[in-house]
Scaffold this active site. Structure first.
Site, PDB file in Angstrom:
ATOM      1  CG  ASP A   1      -7.475  -2.861  -0.507  1.00 53.77           C
ATOM      2  OD1 ASP A   1      -6.500  -2.260  -0.961  1.00 53.77           O
ATOM      3  OD2 ASP A   1      -7.635  -3.061   0.713  1.00 53.77           O
ATOM      4  N   GLY A   2     -10.362  -3.659   1.486  1.00 52.65           N
ATOM      5  CA  GLY A   2     -10.887  -2.821   2.566  1.00 52.65           C
ATOM      6  C   GLY A   2     -11.937  -3.562   3.366  1.00 52.65           C
TER       7      GLY A   2
ATOM      8  N   GLY B   1      -5.937  -7.133   5.198  1.00 53.33           N
ATOM      9  CA  GLY B   1      -4.839  -6.663   6.041  1.00 53.33           C
ATOM     10  C   GLY B   1      -5.078  -7.054   7.485  1.00 53.33           C
TER      11      GLY B   1
ATOM     12  CG  ASP C   1      -1.746  -1.213   1.358  1.00 53.22           C
ATOM     13  OD1 ASP C   1      -1.279  -2.215   1.922  1.00 53.22           O
ATOM     14  OD2 ASP C   1      -2.870  -1.160   0.845  1.00 53.22           O
TER      15      ASP C   1
HETATM   16  C1  DX5 Z   1      -6.524   1.326   1.932  1.00 48.15           C
HETATM   17  C2  DX5 Z   1      -5.683   0.156   2.279  1.00 48.15           C
HETATM   18  C3  DX5 Z   1      -6.425  -0.861   3.177  1.00 48.15           C
HETATM   19  C4  DX5 Z   1      -5.647  -2.126   3.383  1.00 48.15           C
HETATM   20  C5  DX5 Z   1      -6.547  -3.252   3.836  1.00 48.15           C
HETATM   21  O1  DX5 Z   1      -6.899   2.011   3.038  1.00 48.15           O
HETATM   22  O2  DX5 Z   1      -5.327  -0.442   1.060  1.00 48.15           O
HETATM   23  O3  DX5 Z   1      -7.654  -1.141   2.551  1.00 48.15           O
HETATM   24  O4  DX5 Z   1      -5.032  -2.490   2.234  1.00 48.15           O
HETATM   25  O5  DX5 Z   1      -6.858  -3.008   5.159  1.00 48.15           O
HETATM   26  P1  DX5 Z   1      -7.913  -3.880   5.988  1.00 48.15           P
HETATM   27  O6  DX5 Z   1      -7.949  -5.276   5.411  1.00 48.15           O
HETATM   28  O7  DX5 Z   1      -7.377  -3.848   7.382  1.00 48.15           O
HETATM   29  O8  DX5 Z   1      -9.214  -3.173   5.816  1.00 48.15           O
END
Ligand code: DX5
Length: 248
Positions: free
Chosen positions: A193-194, A215, A53
């Protein structure tokens, strides 16, 4: 060892009958003082790729790392690396991320003045081009660049930080994006993602996402990273197969 010269596996070249559901961690929760070993552990845990990221403090209200950090851990894992460039005007830095060993480069449509030119430049460098859309951005912005894309990332949070709540309101957008991508004669991956966890992965995959970024849920799984990867892959594959009517 994968390198930008070796394009990603053929999920982006042909229309596979049942595309693989790929699990990729975001390294945002990692211990950055030990990032090489963290990448090694993620590969041992069975991830399909590793997502870095990249944040510039302008496009998103957070600041992380640049290409030199990714280059320093390239030799720690053999799985493909993807750079999620949450940065304004990425053109001038894209070559550095390819040189650092990133196989796939994800730029934000909102950050590119000339998206078509940027995606073509990524392909010319031998990497796989991908575009990310923030929650507010309509999918029509990618309608004229499908021929240049190997993947689309639909953000299920507003980018900048890990640990945010999954936006289930994005699921219709994921479904509409999958329908758009299916008009192509090539397979194009759809990543989300998220907030992806055991609780949310099914909804995202059922809507049409086949690449799942996690994440905090992956790093925070009580049974460890391998269990998290296996659980996400199983739940995501089940939901994908149900969506497509394929046998479980
Ligand atoms: C953008 C980042 C997050 C991260 C994933 O804010 O890219 O989305 O990768 O984070 P989690 O899985 O903890 O939401």
């Amino acid at each position: 060892m994968s390198s930008p010269e070796d394009p990603l596996p053929s999920t982006t070249d042909a229309k596979p009958s049942t595309p693989p559901v790929l699990i990729a961690p975001s390294v945002l929760p990692a211990d950055f003082s030990n990032l090489g070993n963290e990448c090694r552990q993620l590969e041992e845990a069975g991830v399909d790729r590793i997502q870095f990221d990249v944040m510039d403090g302008r496009f998103v209200p957070n600041l992380t790392f640049g290409p030199d950090v990714i280059a320093s851990v390239r030799s720690s894992a053999s799985v493909p690396f993807e750079a999620h460039l949450m940065i304004e005007d990425p053109d001038h830095l894209v070559p550095r991320f390819v040189d650092a060993g990133c196989d796939l480069i994800i730029v934000h449509a909102e950050a590119c003045r000339h998206l078509h030119r940027t995606l073509a430049a990524i392909a010319d460098l031998g990497a796989s081009p991908a575009v990310a859309l923030n929650p507010h951005t309509p999918i029509e912005v990618i309608a004229n660049v499908l021929d240049l894309l190997d993947m689309v990332l639909i953000m299920t949070v507003n980018p900048g930080f890990g640990g945010q709540a999954y936006l289930s309101s994005m699921e219709p957008k994921v479904a509409a994006t999958r329908a758009m991508l299916d008009t192509s004669d090539r397979w194009i991956d759809l990543e989300v993602d998220g907030g992806i966890s055991a609780k949310t992965v099914g909804g995202a995959a059922a809507a049409g996402a086949n690449v799942l970024i996690s994440g905090s849920a992956l790093y925070g799984h009580p049974d460890g990273q391998a269990a998290a990867v296996s659980e996400l892959r199983q739940l995501g594959t089940e939901a994908w197969r149900n969506r497509t009517g394929l046998p479980r």
